[in-house]
Design a protein around this motif. Sequence first.
Motif, PDB file in Angstrom:
ATOM      1  N   ILE A  55      -8.407 -27.854 -14.358  1.00 42.62           N
ATOM      2  CA  ILE A  55      -8.052 -26.540 -14.892  1.00 42.62           C
ATOM      3  C   ILE A  55      -6.531 -26.370 -14.873  1.00 42.62           C
ATOM      4  N   ALA A  56      -5.902 -26.740 -13.770  1.00 43.24           N
ATOM      5  CA  ALA A  56      -4.445 -26.610 -13.653  1.00 43.24           C
ATOM      6  C   ALA A  56      -3.727 -27.427 -14.714  1.00 43.24           C
ATOM      7  N   LYS A  57      -4.138 -28.651 -14.905  1.00 45.58           N
ATOM      8  CA  LYS A  57      -3.482 -29.530 -15.884  1.00 45.58           C
ATOM      9  C   LYS A  57      -3.651 -29.003 -17.305  1.00 45.58           C
ATOM     10  N   HIS A  58      -4.864 -28.611 -17.654  1.00 45.58           N
ATOM     11  CA  HIS A  58      -5.163 -28.152 -19.017  1.00 45.58           C
ATOM     12  C   HIS A  58      -4.359 -26.903 -19.378  1.00 45.58           C
ATOM     13  N   TYR A  59      -4.373 -25.917 -18.493  1.00 43.63           N
ATOM     14  CA  TYR A  59      -3.716 -24.657 -18.830  1.00 43.63           C
ATOM     15  C   TYR A  59      -2.208 -24.709 -18.636  1.00 43.63           C
ATOM     16  N   THR A  60      -1.724 -25.617 -17.801  1.00 45.77           N
ATOM     17  CA  THR A  60      -0.275 -25.825 -17.718  1.00 45.77           C
ATOM     18  C   THR A  60       0.239 -26.382 -19.043  1.00 45.77           C
ATOM     19  N   ASN A  61      -0.486 -27.328 -19.611  1.00 46.92           N
ATOM     20  CA  ASN A  61      -0.086 -27.882 -20.907  1.00 46.92           C
ATOM     21  C   ASN A  61      -0.075 -26.804 -21.985  1.00 46.92           C
ATOM     22  N   LEU A  62      -1.075 -25.924 -21.966  1.00 48.19           N
ATOM     23  CA  LEU A  62      -1.102 -24.829 -22.929  1.00 48.19           C
ATOM     24  C   LEU A  62       0.080 -23.886 -22.714  1.00 48.19           C
ATOM     25  N   ALA A  63       0.369 -23.578 -21.454  1.00 48.22           N
ATOM     26  CA  ALA A  63       1.473 -22.671 -21.144  1.00 48.22           C
ATOM     27  C   ALA A  63       2.801 -23.253 -21.599  1.00 48.22           C
ATOM     28  N   MET A  64       2.999 -24.548 -21.412  1.00 44.15           N
ATOM     29  CA  MET A  64       4.262 -25.173 -21.793  1.00 44.15           C
ATOM     30  C   MET A  64       4.457 -25.174 -23.304  1.00 44.15           C
ATOM     31  N   LYS A  65       3.362 -25.174 -24.049  1.00 42.37           N
ATOM     32  CA  LYS A  65       3.456 -25.071 -25.506  1.00 42.37           C
ATOM     33  C   LYS A  65       3.732 -23.631 -25.944  1.00 42.37           C
ATOM     34  N   GLN A  66       3.156 -22.676 -25.215  1.00 40.91           N
ATOM     35  CA  GLN A  66       3.249 -21.279 -25.640  1.00 40.91           C
ATOM     36  C   GLN A  66       4.515 -20.577 -25.173  1.00 40.91           C
ATOM     37  N   THR A  67       5.032 -20.990 -24.021  1.00 36.80           N
ATOM     38  CA  THR A  67       6.286 -20.396 -23.542  1.00 36.80           C
ATOM     39  C   THR A  67       7.248 -21.499 -23.135  1.00 36.80           C
ATOM     40  N   PRO A  68       7.786 -22.216 -24.113  1.00 37.64           N
ATOM     41  CA  PRO A  68       8.747 -23.278 -23.794  1.00 37.64           C
ATOM     42  C   PRO A  68       9.964 -22.711 -23.079  1.00 37.64           C
ATOM     43  N   LEU A  69      10.416 -23.426 -22.061  1.00 36.39           N
ATOM     44  CA  LEU A  69      11.508 -22.966 -21.210  1.00 36.39           C
ATOM     45  C   LEU A  69      12.574 -24.049 -21.085  1.00 36.39           C
ATOM     46  N   PRO A  70      13.772 -23.696 -20.613  1.00 40.31           N
ATOM     47  CA  PRO A  70      14.791 -24.718 -20.349  1.00 40.31           C
ATOM     48  C   PRO A  70      14.274 -25.780 -19.390  1.00 40.31           C
ATOM     49  N   GLN A  71      14.872 -26.953 -19.437  1.00 45.35           N
ATOM     50  CA  GLN A  71      14.394 -28.102 -18.678  1.00 45.35           C
ATOM     51  C   GLN A  71      14.162 -27.809 -17.206  1.00 45.35           C
ATOM     52  N   GLU A  72      15.081 -27.087 -16.582  1.00 42.03           N
ATOM     53  CA  GLU A  72      14.958 -26.854 -15.132  1.00 42.03           C
ATOM     54  C   GLU A  72      13.826 -25.905 -14.790  1.00 42.03           C
ATOM     55  N   ALA A  73      13.301 -25.193 -15.809  1.00 41.21           N
ATOM     56  CA  ALA A  73      12.241 -24.213 -15.555  1.00 41.21           C
ATOM     57  C   ALA A  73      10.944 -24.555 -16.272  1.00 41.21           C
ATOM     58  N   ARG A  74      10.847 -25.757 -16.836  1.00 36.90           N
ATOM     59  CA  ARG A  74       9.710 -26.068 -17.716  1.00 36.90           C
ATOM     60  C   ARG A  74       8.357 -25.942 -17.025  1.00 36.90           C
ATOM     61  N   HIS A  75       8.304 -26.220 -15.720  1.00 38.66           N
ATOM     62  CA  HIS A  75       7.029 -26.131 -15.010  1.00 38.66           C
ATOM     63  C   HIS A  75       6.660 -24.696 -14.637  1.00 38.66           C
ATOM     64  N   LEU A  76       7.506 -23.751 -15.005  1.00 39.17           N
ATOM     65  CA  LEU A  76       7.220 -22.343 -14.732  1.00 39.17           C
ATOM     66  C   LEU A  76       6.696 -21.625 -15.972  1.00 39.17           C
ATOM     67  N   ALA A  77       6.289 -22.395 -16.971  1.00 44.79           N
ATOM     68  CA  ALA A  77       5.735 -21.803 -18.190  1.00 44.79           C
ATOM     69  C   ALA A  77       4.532 -20.939 -17.841  1.00 44.79           C
ATOM     70  N   TRP A  78       4.417 -19.799 -18.532  1.00 43.49           N
ATOM     71  CA  TRP A  78       3.372 -18.842 -18.204  1.00 43.49           C
ATOM     72  C   TRP A  78       2.439 -18.574 -19.372  1.00 43.49           C
ATOM     73  N   LEU A  79       1.332 -17.950 -19.031  1.00 44.93           N
ATOM     74  CA  LEU A  79       0.371 -17.482 -20.025  1.00 44.93           C
ATOM     75  C   LEU A  79       0.338 -15.963 -19.965  1.00 44.93           C
ATOM     76  N   ASP A  80       0.513 -15.327 -21.108  1.00 44.86           N
ATOM     77  CA  ASP A  80       0.429 -13.876 -21.206  1.00 44.86           C
ATOM     78  C   ASP A  80      -1.028 -13.471 -21.001  1.00 44.86           C
ATOM     79  N   LEU A  81      -1.260 -12.514 -20.113  1.00 46.73           N
ATOM     80  CA  LEU A  81      -2.643 -12.113 -19.831  1.00 46.73           C
ATOM     81  C   LEU A  81      -3.265 -11.300 -20.967  1.00 46.73           C
ATOM     82  N   ASN A  82      -2.483 -10.978 -21.969  1.00 54.11           N
ATOM     83  CA  ASN A  82      -3.046 -10.322 -23.148  1.00 54.11           C
ATOM     84  C   ASN A  82      -3.550 -11.326 -24.183  1.00 54.11           C
ATOM     85  N   THR A  83      -3.349 -12.615 -23.912  1.00 55.39           N
ATOM     86  CA  THR A  83      -3.787 -13.646 -24.849  1.00 55.39           C
ATOM     87  C   THR A  83      -5.124 -14.247 -24.427  1.00 55.39           C
TER      88      THR A  83
END
Length: 465
Positions: free
Chosen positions: A264-292
């Motif tokens: 679950i962690a791997k799958h949704y982290t990949n989705l988050a990184m596509k939906q909220t791309p971030l600078p390199q130093e913060a890429r693992h902090l990508a989030w999912l909007d709870l309205n989506t």
Amino acid sequence: MAKLKLRGKDLIAIGFPQNKAISIAMESMLAHYKRETKERVLVLLKEVLANPEKFMGDGVFGKTVEALLSDKKKEAQKLNATRAPHTIFGENGIADVAKEQLYTALKLPIAHSGALMPDGHSGYGLPIGGVLATENAVIPYGVGVDIGCRMCLSVYDISPSYLEGSKDKYVNILRNHTKFGGREIHDNLNDHEVLDRDEFNTIPFVKKLKDKAYKQLGSSGGGNHFVEFGVVDVPANDEVFNLPEGRYVGVLSHSGSRGLGANIAKHYTNLAMKQTPLPQEARHLAWLDLNTHDGQEYWLAMNLAGDYASACHHDIHKRIAKALGTRPLTTVENHHNFAWKEVVEGKELIVHRKGATPAQKNVLGIIPGSMTAPGYIVKGKGNDLSLNSASHGAGRAFSRTKAKQSFTKSELKTVLNDHGVTLLGAGLDEAPMAYKNIEQVMAQQTELVDVVGTFMPKIVRMDKE
């Protein structure tokens, strides 16, 4: 029946706009209707196109609907110039790299406030020991890979002298009734109501994980996960802990949601990184909007994984109680690697605790040390500066790689003998010397918790026996 042959031009022909909705719809159809005819699939998609609101939140069509209703290009998110408010407990004992990870998280546009516990050390996304409150968004790597990892302590009315006088009995109980790692499963698998949860049917990705979850129920992971017998000391009767003063035998387990949570962690982290791309130093902090759709789906899946982790512990303790032939006097359980909806400063926020545990007023928990150091049974003080949190353990002083390079089997054996601990399994990466001094960690969080008892390990089982 042949595999579904669906092309973008087929969707355009029935009225789909030429945007990302086409690729999302095609991916979804190929995943869930790959044995259907193209004609049948196009009929379904026409219905979605004609009445998208009807399919909002649907496990198969929900993402397609979101794409149809919102054609916004995902632009790279920028970090704020300043950090959100935060407090670090035991700052002098925490490496700079862990503090820098928290500082980066505090610059996220969704960040409200944060904290770092005294067992803090570096991780992916949030540091271990990191706490972050966000506004209507959840960060999969802010939760962690082992979703809902937890501690569970059962206390028995058995004299601790039996752990030495009948050591073979207790060693055999751990050998025969606990399973570790990716290969060991119980011969007699138990059912649990968590396996009947709707999420295993309504979330297509999670549905594929159910069989493995069933097989792994009641088992523990590798790494620092353990099941152990030890001595519980209760110095005085506490009205919250509510156990008479005395010394008891305890069973303490540490494990999480196994393959279910990791996937679950791997799958949704990949989705988050596509939906909220971030600078390199913060890429693992990508989030999912709870309205989506994906944000809501992850929230459900995360809670399922947390409840599954709890079910695993209950199964472990049930097996051991049966082998002991008695029931526990009480049980204490708390978890980390999770996100909660909590009210902070009068506003509902998402509080991530990665390697940190809830410590609201009078909430009980167990904070373990190493295999040769005491764990502490605690009750929270409800400190707002820590976002009602405390540490989840002693925290690592050496990385796994560094520990393997720094210690020998002979040194490990000597330390275990000096503390009267019998170890079944574990590698040098879990040597007690690889961990911070738990007494110092506890001294740095007296503002966060009160100690109501201790647990001293005596017989420890881990992976790789």
